[in-house]
Scaffold this active site. Structure first.
Site, PDB file in Angstrom:
ATOM      1  N   ARG A 199       0.859  -1.174   0.000  1.00 45.08           N
ATOM      2  CA  ARG A 199       0.000   0.000   0.000  1.00 45.08           C
ATOM      3  C   ARG A 199       0.901   1.232   0.000  1.00 45.08           C
ATOM      4  O   ARG A 199       2.017   1.207   0.503  1.00 45.08           O
ATOM      5  CB  ARG A 199      -0.912   0.004   1.229  1.00 45.08           C
ATOM      6  N   LYS A 222      -2.013  -2.472   7.722  1.00 43.70           N
ATOM      7  CA  LYS A 222      -3.450  -2.470   7.992  1.00 43.70           C
ATOM      8  C   LYS A 222      -3.844  -3.615   8.921  1.00 43.70           C
ATOM      9  O   LYS A 222      -4.687  -3.460   9.802  1.00 43.70           O
ATOM     10  CB  LYS A 222      -4.215  -2.572   6.673  1.00 43.70           C
ATOM     11  N   HIS A 274      -3.941   2.854  -5.145  1.00 40.62           N
ATOM     12  CA  HIS A 274      -4.235   1.439  -4.877  1.00 40.62           C
ATOM     13  C   HIS A 274      -4.159   0.603  -6.154  1.00 40.62           C
ATOM     14  O   HIS A 274      -4.031  -0.618  -6.092  1.00 40.62           O
ATOM     15  CB  HIS A 274      -5.606   1.306  -4.215  1.00 40.62           C
ATOM     16  N   ARG A 277      -1.094  -1.593  -6.269  1.00 44.23           N
ATOM     17  CA  ARG A 277      -1.196  -2.866  -5.532  1.00 44.23           C
ATOM     18  C   ARG A 277      -1.936  -3.900  -6.381  1.00 44.23           C
ATOM     19  O   ARG A 277      -1.521  -5.055  -6.485  1.00 44.23           O
ATOM     20  CB  ARG A 277      -1.926  -2.605  -4.214  1.00 44.23           C
ATOM     21  N   HIS A 300      -2.770 -10.208   3.263  1.00 47.15           N
ATOM     22  CA  HIS A 300      -4.205 -10.385   3.495  1.00 47.15           C
ATOM     23  C   HIS A 300      -4.434 -11.345   4.664  1.00 47.15           C
ATOM     24  O   HIS A 300      -3.824 -12.415   4.718  1.00 47.15           O
ATOM     25  CB  HIS A 300      -4.894 -10.948   2.256  1.00 47.15           C
ATOM     26  N   TYR A 309      -8.497 -11.961  -7.232  1.00 48.18           N
ATOM     27  CA  TYR A 309      -7.632 -11.898  -8.400  1.00 48.18           C
ATOM     28  C   TYR A 309      -7.565 -13.225  -9.156  1.00 48.18           C
ATOM     29  O   TYR A 309      -6.891 -13.322 -10.178  1.00 48.18           O
ATOM     30  CB  TYR A 309      -6.200 -11.529  -7.971  1.00 48.18           C
TER      31      TYR A 309
END
Length: 327
Positions: A199, A222, A274, A277, A300, A309
């Site tokens: 990010r 995050k 973003h 990414r 994640h 994806y």
């Protein structure tokens, strides 16, 4: 135990759960009344209900929010922001007695915010924040009533469009930054995000101690978990040299957005940096990478986020048809 007092009245004296539990004593004119009371109390105890329940909890919603913040929110990265949001919510609802909040009251708040332009995702977050107050305090035994909005459902969200850049667009964007941006950091930060899937804020937070042994270590992420991603030798040396010369990266997102606008590349609303990414993730899979490794690189918490994806790796997923058990 039932016993006769010197006054002639009959007294019930019992503990519903044995020694050390709550003691109940009450006097009656007759032994029969005392016996009926004793039977009543023990029957209610068997049902899990107290004979003399505690006084109704009349604390306001704001009082519970403050209690939640001191117990949990103060330890969260965005705790202060959540508390401000919760306080605003409480004010809209009229700061009611917390146990009396009705689902329809929250739905009215949500409808008002939608009319003001709030996104569905944001309002789902707001519902999650309020649920967390009740649920956390219930787990801590600070409240003894159920979450009154537990049956309010989240708004169903459409899957967000994930835009990514082609190789030609990447080259065009980097050339635009090179030609027009006066910011000394934005070109390198863009390449870091493209090379690692970081990010933008994670890349900006890099310091020299995070660039070691051919890897970049991203902290204050995050998810709250640090992760390390290897990069090419050339990029690694360039980053170290840059940080030694400049000390650290400064805020450069605005410069990136201006360069993106200048490039003429159009993206779905809310993408901006973003997209870098998404671009890393998309090219990683299209070039033969696997979902599990990508999950670890992106940081994640749940594989479901990475699976967005998966449609970009048809060759990888098609192995399911050939590599299963043969029978």
């Amino acid at each position: 135990m039932i016993r006769k007092l010197p006054s002639g009245r009959w007294q019930v004296d019992l503990r519903t759960d044995g020694r050390g539990s709550k003691r109940i004593r009450k006097s009656f004119d007759s032994k029969a009344e005392a016996k009926r009371f004793e039977t009543f109390v023990m029957a209610k105890r068997a049902e899990g209900r107290e004979w003399n329940p505690s006084k109704a909890d009349n604390r306001t919603l704001k009082q519970l929010i403050k209690l939640w913040f001191n117990a949990k929110g103060v330890h969260l990265k965005d705790g202060e922001r959540r508390k401000r949001c919760l306080d605003t919510m409480a004010e809209f609802l009229g700061n009611p007695i917390a146990r009396t909040v009705k689902p329809t009251s929250f739905l009215a708040y949500r409808a008002h915010k939608i009319q003001k332009g709030a996104s569905k995702k944001t309002l789902n977050n707001h519902l999650g924040y309020l649920n967390a107050v009740y649920n956390q305090l219930n787990r801590l035994n600070e409240i003894d009533f159920d979450n009154p909005i537990r049956n309010v459902e989240m708004i169903r969200l459409d899957e967000r469009e994930l835009s990514w850049l082609t190789v030609e667009q990447i080259r065009h964007l980097l050339k635009t930054i090179e030609d027009f941006s006066q910011n000394p950091h934005v070109h390198l930060l863009t390449r870091i995000c493209l090379a690692t899937g970081a990010r933008w804020g994670e890349a900006e937070n890099l310091q020299l101690r995070h660039v070691q042994e051919g890897k970049l270590t991203f902290v204050n992420t995050k998810s709250g978990k640090s992760r390390s991603v290897p990069v090419s030798k050339e990029l690694f040396e360039e980053i170290r040299k840059h940080l030694k010369e400049h000390g650290c990266f400064s805020f450069s997102l605005s410069a990136f957005r201006r360069a993106l606008d200048k490039s003429g590349i159009t993206l779905p609303p809310g993408q901006a940096a973003h997209v870098l990414r998404h671009t890393f993730a998309s090219h990683f899979l299209m070039n033969g990478g696997d979902i599990v490794t990508l999950q670890k690189i992106l940081g994640h918490s749940h594989i479901s986020m990475t699976l967005r994806y998966s449609h970009l790796a048809p060759e990888h997923l098609s192995k399911a048809a050939t590599l299963g058990p043969r029978y």
